[in-house]
Design an enzyme around this catalytic site. Structure first.
Site, PDB file in Angstrom:
ATOM      1  N   SER A   1       0.815  -1.202   0.000  1.00  0.00           N
ATOM      2  CA  SER A   1       0.000   0.000   0.000  1.00  0.00           C
ATOM      3  C   SER A   1       0.861   1.270   0.000  1.00  0.00           C
ATOM      4  CB  SER A   1      -0.963  -0.055   1.198  1.00  0.00           C
ATOM      5  OG  SER A   1      -1.976   0.898   1.094  1.00  0.00           O
TER       6      SER A   1
ATOM      7  N   LYS B   1      -0.668  -4.070  -3.615  1.00  0.00           N
ATOM      8  CA  LYS B   1      -1.982  -3.463  -3.352  1.00  0.00           C
ATOM      9  C   LYS B   1      -1.983  -2.082  -3.996  1.00  0.00           C
ATOM     10  CE  LYS B   1      -5.309  -2.223   0.256  1.00  0.00           C
ATOM     11  NZ  LYS B   1      -5.445  -0.790  -0.040  1.00  0.00           N
TER      12      LYS B   1
END
Length: 353
Positions: free
Chosen positions: A255, A280
């Protein structure tokens, strides 16, 4: 507006869930008040649980059904029990995780301090039965250390090691402070360790990138129509934009960590060592409703400055790390100092492409 619908609370919650389910996105979800509070606490100073960040399998790794460990908080109950990035949680207490959502799982893992939770873990070929006691897990996001390494025919080189474990609201300030402290020792370069950092606040990822980058694009925000926004920097927030920089990543790097790593790589600011990151590439916004519940909604995907979509692929490093390379600061320094160690990494190679 949702707050004006004339139906009972249970009926409203059910309607919201059904509406969100049509999006077929595991990261878009409705959060009851307690779950919303728990989510918010994860971006602040601490929480009570076992210290695990978990996710769905993102690559075709032929893993069994279950939830994958992205990272374990340093010195938390899960870390002390030896749970590693890439391990698969098969059961939480007596509940199989095969069809369990990650937010249901997170709620089961958290709980009052001193209570226990039983986990069935697949680690490599081995299945482990572990009983963990929940504890208050500190989210101090930065650890730092000065490493002195030998240099041929010269005085010892000094490397500033900074381990960033999460992107909470304290992260950018803590990174700046660590840089200033290490710089007072006249370091020749920095190593930023993002291994097992599962992300956090998107704005903190952008702010920390600005610390290291003199100028350039940080990330492109995209939707179905293409690029809709660009985050970049002109160098006005840079603190360490010229020193040598290496970044360590692994499959627990996810992320916001991937935004940072991707920006530093694509702008040729840093050399990346390790293994492909988690992958992600989606961004969620969180909205609080009037009763204390909330919505987390995927609003966009992102691309690195080179227009790479890393979702389910990850950021690819420049070089692998030596086998058994440690994750603690003391072990890191040792691996730069002694060629006899299996994890030895030549200091001259550390910043070489």
């Amino acid at each position: 507006m949702l707050t004006n619908l004339s139906m009972g609370k249970v009926g409203l919650d059910t309607s919201i869930r059904k509406m969100l389910a049509t999006l077929d996105d595991p990261f878009t979800r409705f959060l009851e008040p307690e779950k919303f509070k728990s989510l918010r606490s994860g971006t602040q100073g601490s929480f009570t649980g076992v210290g695990l960040s978990i996710g769905y399998p993102m690559r075709l790794d032929r893993l069994p059904a279950g939830l994958v460990v992205i990272s374990a908080s340093p010195r938390g109950p899960a870390d002390k029990a030896g749970i590693l990035s890439g391990d698969v949680i098969l059961k939480i207490d007596d509940s199989n995780t095969e069809t369990m959502g990650i937010y249901d799982a997170a709620e089961r893992l958290q709980g009052p301090e001193g209570t226990e939770v039983d986990l069935t873990i697949l680690s490599g070929p081995e299945i482990k039965q572990l009983s963990l006691m929940r504890a208050k897990v500190s989210l101090n996001p930065v650890q730092s250390r000065l490493c002195e390494i030998p240099a041929l025919g010269k005085e010892a080189s000094r490397v500033g090691y900074i381990k960033l474990t999460s992107f909470n609201q304290n992260a950018s300030g803590a990174v700046r402070k660590a840089i200033e402290t290490l710089r007072s020792y006249n370091v020749n370069g920095f190593v930023l360790d993002l291994r097992d950092n599962s992300g956090g606040l998107f704005p903190e990822g952008v702010e920390i990138t600005k610390i290291w980058l003199e100028k350039g694009v940080i990330v492109y925000i995209c939707d179905g129509q293409g690029v809709r926004d660009i985050y970049d920097t002109d160098g006005s927030y840079a603190v360490a934009a010229t020193e040598l920089l290496a970044v360590l990543v692994n499959k627990g790097t996810a992320s916001a960590s991937e935004i940072l790593a991707g920006a530093l790589k694509d702008n040729n600011r840093a050399v990346l060592f390790g293994e492909p990151t988690y992958g992600k590439g989606k961004i969620q916004s969180v909205f609080q409703l009037s009763d204390g519940s909330g919505l987390a909604v995927t609003v966009a995907r992102y691309e690195t400055p080179a227009h790479t979509d890393i979702d389910k692929v990850g950021v690819i490093p420049d070089h692998p790390l030596p086998a058994a390379f440690p994750k603690d600061d003391e072990g890191f320094c040792s691996c730069l100092q002694d060629p006899a160690f299996a994890c030895y990494l030549n200091g001259l190679e550390l910043f070489s492409r």
